[in-house]
Design a protein around this motif. Structure first.
Motif, PDB file in Angstrom:
ATOM      1  N   PRO A  31      -9.278   7.031  -7.673  1.00 49.55           N
ATOM      2  CA  PRO A  31      -9.233   5.765  -6.920  1.00 49.55           C
ATOM      3  C   PRO A  31      -8.333   5.856  -5.683  1.00 49.55           C
ATOM      4  CG  PRO A  31      -8.963   5.348  -9.256  1.00 49.55           C
ATOM      5  CD  PRO A  31      -8.891   6.839  -9.069  1.00 49.55           C
ATOM      6  N   THR A  32      -7.254   6.638  -5.774  1.00 46.54           N
ATOM      7  CA  THR A  32      -6.355   6.802  -4.630  1.00 46.54           C
ATOM      8  C   THR A  32      -7.070   7.513  -3.489  1.00 46.54           C
ATOM      9  OG1 THR A  32      -4.514   6.972  -6.171  1.00 46.54           O
ATOM     10  CG2 THR A  32      -4.111   7.720  -3.927  1.00 46.54           C
ATOM     11  N   ILE A  33      -7.855   8.534  -3.803  1.00 42.85           N
ATOM     12  CA  ILE A  33      -8.613   9.259  -2.791  1.00 42.85           C
ATOM     13  C   ILE A  33      -9.659   8.330  -2.166  1.00 42.85           C
ATOM     14  CG2 ILE A  33     -10.247  11.145  -2.417  1.00 42.85           C
ATOM     15  CD1 ILE A  33      -8.737  12.680  -4.633  1.00 42.85           C
ATOM     16  N   ALA A  34     -10.345   7.548  -2.991  1.00 37.55           N
ATOM     17  CA  ALA A  34     -11.371   6.636  -2.485  1.00 37.55           C
ATOM     18  C   ALA A  34     -10.739   5.582  -1.587  1.00 37.55           C
ATOM     19  CB  ALA A  34     -12.110   5.975  -3.650  1.00 37.55           C
ATOM     20  N   ALA A  35      -9.577   5.075  -1.960  1.00 43.34           N
ATOM     21  CA  ALA A  35      -8.918   4.033  -1.180  1.00 43.34           C
ATOM     22  C   ALA A  35      -8.470   4.583   0.172  1.00 43.34           C
ATOM     23  CB  ALA A  35      -7.735   3.477  -1.952  1.00 43.34           C
ATOM     24  N   ALA A  36      -8.154   5.870   0.228  1.00 38.44           N
ATOM     25  CA  ALA A  36      -7.686   6.464   1.476  1.00 38.44           C
ATOM     26  C   ALA A  36      -8.785   6.475   2.538  1.00 38.44           C
ATOM     27  CB  ALA A  36      -7.184   7.879   1.210  1.00 38.44           C
ATOM     28  N   ASP A  37     -10.040   6.402   2.140  1.00 42.56           N
ATOM     29  CA  ASP A  37     -11.151   6.430   3.087  1.00 42.56           C
ATOM     30  C   ASP A  37     -11.371   5.078   3.757  1.00 42.56           C
ATOM     31  OD1 ASP A  37     -11.583   9.064   2.518  1.00 42.56           O
ATOM     32  OD2 ASP A  37     -13.109   8.669   1.000  1.00 42.56           O
ATOM     33  N   CYS A  38     -10.777   4.012   3.229  1.00 38.40           N
ATOM     34  CA  CYS A  38     -10.985   2.672   3.770  1.00 38.40           C
ATOM     35  C   CYS A  38      -9.863   2.318   4.744  1.00 38.40           C
ATOM     36  CB  CYS A  38     -11.022   1.648   2.634  1.00 38.40           C
ATOM     37  SG  CYS A  38     -12.487   1.804   1.606  1.00 38.40           S
TER      38      CYS A  38
END
Length: 56
Positions: A31-38
């Motif tokens: 989730p941390t990696i996914a959030a970094a894309d936003c």
């Protein structure tokens, strides 16, 4: 014979522990990696977190 059985059980417990440990790390890291894309203020949403939505 007794020692072999004991060793096999120990190995199986270690495999289960490692699998749980890896799963826990994945739940925290992905989730941390996914959030970094936003962009800032947006959160992942939609199918497989491919879209970003305004944060609540």
């Amino acid at each position: 014979m007794y020692y072999q059985t004991d060793d096999l059980l120990g190995i199986e417990h270690m495999k289960q522990f490692i699998a749980l440990f890896v799963a826990a790390i994945a739940l925290v890291v992905l989730p941390t990696i996914a959030a970094a894309d936003c962009p800032k203020g947006y959160v992942p949403c939609g199918e497989k977190n491919q879209l970003c939505c305004p944060g609540k």
